[in-house]
Design a protein around this motif. Structure first.
Motif, PDB file in Angstrom:
ATOM      1  N   TYR A 275      22.146  76.684   6.645  1.00 40.11           N
ATOM      2  CA  TYR A 275      21.814  78.096   6.490  1.00 40.11           C
ATOM      3  C   TYR A 275      23.076  78.946   6.372  1.00 40.11           C
ATOM      4  N   GLY A 276      24.115  78.583   7.109  1.00 37.06           N
ATOM      5  CA  GLY A 276      25.368  79.317   7.065  1.00 37.06           C
ATOM      6  C   GLY A 276      26.198  79.052   5.822  1.00 37.06           C
ATOM      7  N   GLY A 277      25.738  78.162   4.951  1.00 32.88           N
ATOM      8  CA  GLY A 277      26.431  77.896   3.699  1.00 32.88           C
ATOM      9  C   GLY A 277      27.539  76.879   3.789  1.00 32.88           C
ATOM     10  N   LYS A 278      27.638  76.155   4.915  1.00 36.20           N
ATOM     11  CA  LYS A 278      28.707  75.171   5.084  1.00 36.20           C
ATOM     12  C   LYS A 278      28.281  73.771   4.648  1.00 36.20           C
ATOM     13  N   VAL A 279      26.980  73.579   4.473  1.00 39.38           N
ATOM     14  CA  VAL A 279      26.452  72.296   3.998  1.00 39.38           C
ATOM     15  C   VAL A 279      25.490  72.598   2.859  1.00 39.38           C
ATOM     16  N   LYS A 280      25.620  71.864   1.749  1.00 38.54           N
ATOM     17  CA  LYS A 280      24.782  72.114   0.575  1.00 38.54           C
ATOM     18  C   LYS A 280      23.430  71.422   0.665  1.00 38.54           C
ATOM     19  N   ASP A 281      23.463  70.141   0.960  1.00 36.66           N
ATOM     20  CA  ASP A 281      22.250  69.332   0.872  1.00 36.66           C
ATOM     21  C   ASP A 281      21.411  69.414   2.135  1.00 36.66           C
ATOM     22  N   GLU A 282      20.095  69.280   1.955  1.00 33.00           N
ATOM     23  CA  GLU A 282      19.188  69.218   3.097  1.00 33.00           C
ATOM     24  C   GLU A 282      19.237  67.828   3.726  1.00 33.00           C
ATOM     25  N   ALA A 283      18.571  67.707   4.869  1.00 31.46           N
ATOM     26  CA  ALA A 283      18.555  66.416   5.562  1.00 31.46           C
ATOM     27  C   ALA A 283      17.950  65.345   4.655  1.00 31.46           C
ATOM     28  N   THR A 284      18.564  64.180   4.658  1.00 30.85           N
ATOM     29  CA  THR A 284      18.094  63.099   3.786  1.00 30.85           C
ATOM     30  C   THR A 284      16.758  62.551   4.281  1.00 30.85           C
ATOM     31  N   LYS A 285      16.072  61.861   3.369  1.00 30.47           N
ATOM     32  CA  LYS A 285      14.791  61.248   3.710  1.00 30.47           C
ATOM     33  C   LYS A 285      14.985  60.200   4.799  1.00 30.47           C
ATOM     34  N   GLU A 286      16.121  59.492   4.751  1.00 26.37           N
ATOM     35  CA  GLU A 286      16.403  58.462   5.754  1.00 26.37           C
ATOM     36  C   GLU A 286      16.554  59.086   7.150  1.00 26.37           C
ATOM     37  N   THR A 287      17.199  60.263   7.203  1.00 27.52           N
ATOM     38  CA  THR A 287      17.377  60.948   8.487  1.00 27.52           C
ATOM     39  C   THR A 287      16.030  61.344   9.077  1.00 27.52           C
ATOM     40  N   VAL A 288      15.163  61.911   8.241  1.00 28.34           N
ATOM     41  CA  VAL A 288      13.839  62.334   8.702  1.00 28.34           C
ATOM     42  C   VAL A 288      13.026  61.128   9.178  1.00 28.34           C
ATOM     43  N   GLU A 289      13.084  60.034   8.421  1.00 28.05           N
ATOM     44  CA  GLU A 289      12.356  58.820   8.822  1.00 28.05           C
ATOM     45  C   GLU A 289      12.910  58.255  10.129  1.00 28.05           C
ATOM     46  N   GLU A 290      14.236  58.312  10.275  1.00 27.18           N
ATOM     47  CA  GLU A 290      14.859  57.824  11.516  1.00 27.18           C
ATOM     48  C   GLU A 290      14.392  58.644  12.713  1.00 27.18           C
ATOM     49  N   ILE A 291      14.251  59.949  12.530  1.00 31.65           N
ATOM     50  CA  ILE A 291      13.771  60.823  13.609  1.00 31.65           C
ATOM     51  C   ILE A 291      12.333  60.480  13.980  1.00 31.65           C
ATOM     52  N   HIS A 292      11.471  60.316  12.970  1.00 38.88           N
ATOM     53  CA  HIS A 292      10.061  59.973  13.235  1.00 38.88           C
ATOM     54  C   HIS A 292       9.938  58.610  13.908  1.00 38.88           C
ATOM     55  N   HIS A 293      10.729  57.654  13.427  1.00 38.92           N
ATOM     56  CA  HIS A 293      10.702  56.322  14.026  1.00 38.92           C
ATOM     57  C   HIS A 293      11.203  56.368  15.462  1.00 38.92           C
ATOM     58  N   GLY A 294      12.245  57.160  15.696  1.00 36.88           N
ATOM     59  CA  GLY A 294      12.790  57.276  17.055  1.00 36.88           C
ATOM     60  C   GLY A 294      11.794  57.886  18.018  1.00 36.88           C
ATOM     61  N   LYS A 295      11.022  58.872  17.548  1.00 32.12           N
ATOM     62  CA  LYS A 295      10.012  59.500  18.410  1.00 32.12           C
ATOM     63  C   LYS A 295       8.934  58.495  18.789  1.00 32.12           C
ATOM     64  N   LYS A 296       8.464  57.735  17.806  1.00 36.32           N
ATOM     65  CA  LYS A 296       7.417  56.745  18.066  1.00 36.32           C
ATOM     66  C   LYS A 296       7.905  55.669  19.040  1.00 36.32           C
ATOM     67  N   LYS A 297       9.135  55.204  18.796  1.00 34.42           N
ATOM     68  CA  LYS A 297       9.695  54.166  19.659  1.00 34.42           C
ATOM     69  C   LYS A 297       9.891  54.682  21.078  1.00 34.42           C
ATOM     70  N   LEU A 298      10.350  55.936  21.187  1.00 37.17           N
ATOM     71  CA  LEU A 298      10.564  56.538  22.500  1.00 37.17           C
ATOM     72  C   LEU A 298       9.243  56.669  23.251  1.00 37.17           C
ATOM     73  N   PHE A 299       8.219  57.140  22.566  1.00 37.92           N
ATOM     74  CA  PHE A 299       6.919  57.336  23.213  1.00 37.92           C
ATOM     75  C   PHE A 299       6.312  56.000  23.628  1.00 37.92           C
ATOM     76  N   ASP A 300       6.419  55.001  22.751  1.00 41.94           N
ATOM     77  CA  ASP A 300       5.880  53.674  23.075  1.00 41.94           C
ATOM     78  C   ASP A 300       6.592  53.067  24.281  1.00 41.94           C
ATOM     79  N   SER A 301       7.907  53.219  24.319  1.00 38.44           N
ATOM     80  CA  SER A 301       8.689  52.671  25.438  1.00 38.44           C
ATOM     81  C   SER A 301       8.341  53.374  26.737  1.00 38.44           C
ATOM     82  N   PHE A 302       8.120  54.680  26.675  1.00 40.44           N
ATOM     83  CA  PHE A 302       7.780  55.430  27.874  1.00 40.44           C
ATOM     84  C   PHE A 302       6.395  55.025  28.383  1.00 40.44           C
ATOM     85  N   MET A 303       5.447  54.814  27.476  1.00 38.96           N
ATOM     86  CA  MET A 303       4.118  54.358  27.880  1.00 38.96           C
ATOM     87  C   MET A 303       4.187  52.959  28.490  1.00 38.96           C
TER      88      MET A 303
END
Length: 359
Positions: A275-303
């Motif tokens: 937003y501040g103009g210091k980075v051009k590209d948005e978050a990559t698809k791999e980053t978003v998938e890594e976040i979703h996978h991390g949430k699922k893994k975290l929740f499963d481990s906690f359960m």
């Protein structure tokens, strides 16, 4: 010490009020200067909003002051009674509370007029008050318009960086407990300042029609930035309260939480940098998938901790809000990222983000 725009505007308003009063050949122009000092507002929109209420409050104060002075005199007790009645009326009418001070000043100035030719002196002094109010209004309108977008974004960025630093230091056992507690209080106080800047920026958005839609989008964007920041702050508080229980978790899930929070904090930084103009590209698809996978893994481990009884039921319940805060923080970041992407997608030409660095 920094001299802000409001300090300079106050000085300019006083100068203008004195010159106008002298030009009109009114006695004691200092009263116009006093009124101007009280009437300066922090934003253009607020100037429009408050001037009507200032006039109403001062008219009420002036009328009551004249009536009481002509009937009961100008003894100090009478002045106090008039001030109380005026304040009560202003509050009953639900006018802005910050107009009370100027209304009381008006009462004192009018009731201190000489007994001889009281009506003439009272009218002249009320006129001086009006000159002060309109001088402040003109200065607010024409000189040194505030850049609340710049101030707001800088405050959000600084506050976010400090909060995220403490989160990572805490989960890696590098945080000094005494310093952390002091900083949590300081950051909470700073959040009030950020909320005020947001309200000022929100008020300013419709003063002019140029770039109207992009300004409306920015208001939504900044609101979400603040929501994400508050979620990060809640996460920090939750971690601080449960640090002992967190440190006693099995190493595997503790490392999983550290890894996931490391990804989320970097994600948060990336959104603000973009937003501040210091980075051009948005978050990559791999980053978003890594976040979703991390949430699922975290929740499963906690359960799994509960199902396999690795920790006691009481400990599991006590740690549950921490996991909930992590999930909520992630959801707010995803929403913020989507808003930033949409902003740049629909406002590539007509509205670029212009953030001037403050000296």
């Amino acid at each position: 010490m920094k001299l802000g725009a409001r300090i300079f505007k106050t000085g300019l308003a006083i100068v203008l009020a004195l010159y106008v009063a002298q030009f009109c050949q009114l006695e004691q122009p200092v009263f116009a200067a006093v009124a101007a000092a009280f009437a300066v507002q922090p934003s253009i929109h607020r100037s429009f909003q408050v001037i009507i209420e200032q006039l109403q409050a001062n008219f009420i104060g002036a009328i009551l002051a004249i009536i009481f002075a002509l009937t009961l005199g100008t003894e100090p007790f009478v002045v106090g009674v008039v001030a109380i009645i005026t304040i009560a009326i202003i509050l009953k009418l639900k006018l802005e509370e910050n107009v009370i001070s100027l209304a009381v000043v008006t009462i004192i100035i009018i009731m201190e007029s000489p007994a001889e030719q009281f009506a003439t002196f009272a009218f002249n002094r009320f006129l001086l008050i009006l000159i002060g109010i309109f001088s402040a209004f003109l200065v607010n309108l024409l000189f040194l318009p505030p850049r609340y977008e710049t101030k707001l974004f800088q405050q959000i960025t600084e506050h976010t960086e400090q909060t995220l630093q403490w989160i990572m230091l805490l989960i890696k056992r590098d945080a000094d407990a005494k310093s952390l507690r002091k900083d949590i209080i300081r950051l909470s106080d700073k959040m009030i300042k950020i909320d005020n800047y947001y309200l000022f920026f929100k008020d300013e958005r419709n003063d002019f029609f140029q770039n109207r839609y992009s300004k409306a989008r920015k208001v939504v964007l900044f609101r979400q930035m603040i929501v994400a920041l508050k979620k990060a702050q809640q996460l920090l508080l939750s971690l601080e309260r449960r640090k002992n229980e967190f440190n006693e978790l099995p190493e595997e899930i503790r490392k999983l939480i550290i890894s996931h929070l490391d990804i989320l904090t970097n994600y948060h930084h990336l959104i603000l940098l973009r937003y501040g103009g210091k980075v051009k590209d948005e978050a990559t698809k791999e980053t978003v998938e890594e976040i979703h996978h991390g949430k699922k893994k975290l929740f499963d481990s906690f359960m799994e901790l509960y199902e396999k009884k690795i920790v006691s039921q009481d400990e599991w319940y006590y740690l549950f809000p921490l996991i909930s805060h992590i999930v909520e923080y992630e959801e707010q970041l995803e929403h913020l990222d989507q808003l930033v992407n949409n902003f740049f997608r629909f406002h590539t030409e007509e509205n670029k983000v212009e953030l001037v660095q403050e000296e």
